[in-house]
Design a protein around this motif. Structure first.
Motif, PDB file in Angstrom:
ATOM      1  N   SER A   1      29.262   9.022  30.403  1.00 16.54           N
ATOM      2  CA  SER A   1      28.900   9.623  29.120  1.00 16.54           C
ATOM      3  C   SER A   1      29.324   8.666  28.017  1.00 16.54           C
ATOM      4  N   MET A   2      28.676   8.812  26.867  1.00 16.92           N
ATOM      5  CA  MET A   2      28.976   7.905  25.756  1.00 16.92           C
ATOM      6  C   MET A   2      28.682   8.620  24.445  1.00 16.92           C
ATOM      7  N   GLU A   3      29.588   8.444  23.502  1.00 15.86           N
ATOM      8  CA  GLU A   3      29.409   9.084  22.199  1.00 15.86           C
ATOM      9  C   GLU A   3      28.156   8.543  21.520  1.00 15.86           C
ATOM     10  N   GLY A   4      27.362   9.436  20.984  1.00 14.89           N
ATOM     11  CA  GLY A   4      26.160   9.035  20.258  1.00 14.89           C
ATOM     12  C   GLY A   4      24.876   9.201  21.030  1.00 14.89           C
ATOM     13  N   VAL A   5      24.987   9.500  22.348  1.00 19.04           N
ATOM     14  CA  VAL A   5      23.783   9.726  23.157  1.00 19.04           C
ATOM     15  C   VAL A   5      23.998  10.934  24.057  1.00 19.04           C
ATOM     16  N   GLU A   6      22.937  11.676  24.299  1.00 17.07           N
ATOM     17  CA  GLU A   6      23.028  12.837  25.189  1.00 17.07           C
ATOM     18  C   GLU A   6      22.987  12.410  26.651  1.00 17.07           C
ATOM     19  N   ASN A   7      22.221  11.366  26.938  1.00 13.73           N
ATOM     20  CA  ASN A   7      22.076  10.884  28.314  1.00 13.73           C
ATOM     21  C   ASN A   7      22.519   9.439  28.371  1.00 13.73           C
ATOM     22  N   ILE A   8      23.342   9.083  29.334  1.00 13.31           N
ATOM     23  CA  ILE A   8      23.864   7.723  29.413  1.00 13.31           C
ATOM     24  C   ILE A   8      22.763   6.674  29.533  1.00 13.31           C
ATOM     25  N   SER A   9      21.637   7.053  30.131  1.00 10.79           N
ATOM     26  CA  SER A   9      20.540   6.091  30.295  1.00 10.79           C
ATOM     27  C   SER A   9      19.942   5.664  28.961  1.00 10.79           C
ATOM     28  N   ASP A  10      20.179   6.483  27.909  1.00  8.36           N
ATOM     29  CA  ASP A  10      19.680   6.114  26.579  1.00  8.36           C
ATOM     30  C   ASP A  10      20.647   5.202  25.831  1.00  8.36           C
ATOM     31  N   ALA A  11      21.837   4.995  26.400  1.00 11.41           N
ATOM     32  CA  ALA A  11      22.820   4.146  25.725  1.00 11.41           C
ATOM     33  C   ALA A  11      22.335   2.704  25.669  1.00 11.41           C
ATOM     34  N   LEU A  12      21.723   2.228  26.769  1.00  9.26           N
ATOM     35  CA  LEU A  12      21.156   0.878  26.776  1.00  9.26           C
ATOM     36  C   LEU A  12      19.956   0.846  27.708  1.00  9.26           C
ATOM     37  N   ARG A  13      18.852   0.390  27.190  1.00  6.71           N
ATOM     38  CA  ARG A  13      17.632   0.199  27.983  1.00  6.71           C
ATOM     39  C   ARG A  13      17.120  -1.218  27.762  1.00  6.71           C
ATOM     40  N   LEU A  14      16.745  -1.858  28.843  1.00  3.91           N
ATOM     41  CA  LEU A  14      16.202  -3.219  28.784  1.00  3.91           C
ATOM     42  C   LEU A  14      14.865  -3.239  29.514  1.00  3.91           C
ATOM     43  N   ASN A  15      13.856  -3.772  28.854  1.00  6.98           N
ATOM     44  CA  ASN A  15      12.537  -3.889  29.471  1.00  6.98           C
ATOM     45  C   ASN A  15      12.170  -5.371  29.550  1.00  6.98           C
ATOM     46  N   PHE A  16      12.425  -5.973  30.732  1.00  5.58           N
ATOM     47  CA  PHE A  16      12.122  -7.382  30.946  1.00  5.58           C
ATOM     48  C   PHE A  16      10.645  -7.529  31.307  1.00  5.58           C
TER      49      PHE A  16
ATOM     50  N   VAL B   1      12.312  -9.685  26.424  1.00  2.00           N
ATOM     51  CA  VAL B   1      12.926  -8.420  26.806  1.00  2.00           C
ATOM     52  C   VAL B   1      13.080  -7.547  25.570  1.00  2.00           C
ATOM     53  N   ALA B   2      12.639  -6.294  25.688  1.00  4.77           N
ATOM     54  CA  ALA B   2      12.804  -5.318  24.613  1.00  4.77           C
ATOM     55  C   ALA B   2      14.112  -4.569  24.859  1.00  4.77           C
ATOM     56  N   VAL B   3      14.950  -4.479  23.817  1.00  2.00           N
ATOM     57  CA  VAL B   3      16.275  -3.881  23.943  1.00  2.00           C
ATOM     58  C   VAL B   3      16.357  -2.602  23.109  1.00  2.00           C
ATOM     59  N   VAL B   4      16.816  -1.521  23.748  1.00  4.28           N
ATOM     60  CA  VAL B   4      17.057  -0.248  23.066  1.00  4.28           C
ATOM     61  C   VAL B   4      18.533   0.082  23.220  1.00  4.28           C
ATOM     62  N   TYR B   5      19.208   0.318  22.100  1.00  3.48           N
ATOM     63  CA  TYR B   5      20.644   0.624  22.124  1.00  3.48           C
ATOM     64  C   TYR B   5      20.875   1.946  21.402  1.00  3.48           C
ATOM     65  N   LYS B   6      21.539   2.879  22.083  1.00  2.22           N
ATOM     66  CA  LYS B   6      21.797   4.216  21.555  1.00  2.22           C
ATOM     67  C   LYS B   6      20.514   4.869  21.052  1.00  2.22           C
ATOM     68  N   GLY B   7      19.458   4.677  21.836  1.00  2.00           N
ATOM     69  CA  GLY B   7      18.184   5.328  21.532  1.00  2.00           C
ATOM     70  C   GLY B   7      17.341   4.643  20.483  1.00  2.00           C
ATOM     71  N   GLU B   8      17.812   3.531  19.912  1.00  5.33           N
ATOM     72  CA  GLU B   8      17.056   2.844  18.865  1.00  5.33           C
ATOM     73  C   GLU B   8      16.645   1.451  19.320  1.00  5.33           C
ATOM     74  N   GLU B   9      15.406   1.073  19.028  1.00  6.87           N
ATOM     75  CA  GLU B   9      14.926  -0.269  19.355  1.00  6.87           C
ATOM     76  C   GLU B   9      15.580  -1.270  18.412  1.00  6.87           C
ATOM     77  N   ILE B  10      16.219  -2.276  18.998  1.00  4.37           N
ATOM     78  CA  ILE B  10      16.898  -3.249  18.140  1.00  4.37           C
ATOM     79  C   ILE B  10      16.214  -4.609  18.144  1.00  4.37           C
ATOM     80  N   GLY B  11      15.210  -4.802  19.003  1.00  2.00           N
ATOM     81  CA  GLY B  11      14.475  -6.061  18.965  1.00  2.00           C
ATOM     82  C   GLY B  11      13.964  -6.508  20.317  1.00  2.00           C
ATOM     83  N   THR B  12      13.155  -7.562  20.272  1.00  2.00           N
ATOM     84  CA  THR B  12      12.616  -8.202  21.477  1.00  2.00           C
ATOM     85  C   THR B  12      13.038  -9.660  21.446  1.00  2.00           C
TER      86      THR B  12
END
Length: 244
Positions: free
Chosen positions: A162-177, A183-194
């Motif tokens: 679990s992590m503060e700021g997200v309901e599901n841990i999988s939303d804490a960090l997502r990487l789409n290579f 690679v598109a990076v999503v941190y705490k549910g927000e897209e931060i860049g490619t």
């Protein structure tokens, strides 16, 4: 006798015309190599590198009739020569002769311009232009979507789900290579860049300074991602989304 000579002359004339016609057709036929060839993959010491960064821009050459070739490397342009025999393609540019191996709509040069870089050129408009064809084994491991399975703080008590700021841990960090090596990076549910990425010796380098992302490919094909920005520093353990 005169009639016989006339017949022989007519026969010889017809044969010569047929021969010339045949030669003219052969000379007029376009070589299968004619057209534009574009660098789609570059590797150095077994690691994929950016064509643009290695050569200062796009690298392409155009094969023309008569053994002529024009080329452009970044902003540099020029002319050269080419020839092909069996499965070998000889290319001479700026006085440098290189011999490549001909594949299916691609030509591979092991030492391009004497720089120790393997470069693969694909014929424009063919399926060989697909960059996914030239991914290394390590690159194929990371291609796809990844999500955090657990997270560790720098001075924490070990992995947490679990992590503060997200309901599901999988939303804490997502990487789409992606196979275009971005690679598109999503941190705490927000897209931060490619960002561009590359792989070598079990590590994946993501070209981003803030946030900084350092990726280790584990033996079980999971990822350990050290993430840091101006406020946070975490270590994420990620799995491919389709393997969860």
């Amino acid at each position: 006798m005169k009639k016989k000579w006339n017949l022989l002359f007519l026969f010889a004339f017809i044969v010569s015309m047929i021969t010339l016609a045949g030669c003219g057709k052969t000379a007029g036929e376009a070589s299968p190599y004619e057209g534009k060839w574009i660098a789609v993959s570059a590797q150095m010491i077994g690691m994929s590198v950016s064509v643009d960064e290695t050569f200062g821009g796009a690298f392409e050459f155009e094969v023309k009739n008569g053994g002529k070739v024009s080329f452009s490397v970044g902003e540099v342009t020029g002319n050269g020569k080419w020839s092909a025999k069996d499965d070998k393609f000889s290319l001479t540019i700026e006085g440098e002769e290189m011999v490549g191996t001909i594949g299916e709509n691609n030509i591979s040069f092991d030492d391009m311009l004497g720089m120790g870089v393997k470069v693969i050129f694909a014929k424009e408009g063919t399926d060989a232009m697909d960059p996914a064809r030239y991914l290394t084994k390590e690159e194929k491991v990371v291609i796809g979507e990844w999500a955090a399975e657990s997270v560790e703080e720098l001075l924490g008590d070990g992995p947490q789900t679990s992590m503060e700021g997200v309901e599901n841990i999988s939303d804490a960090l997502r990487l789409n290579f992606k196979d275009d090596r971005n690679v598109a990076v999503v941190y705490k549910g927000e897209e931060i860049g490619t960002f561009p990425w590359s792989v070598a010796m079990g590590y994946c380098m993501i070209e981003s300074e803030n946030p900084s992302l350092s990726v280790t490919i584990n033996d079980d094909d999971t990822l350990k991602v050290d993430y840091s920005d101006d406020e946070d520093y975490y270590t994420f353990h990620c799995v491919k989304s389709d393997s969860k």
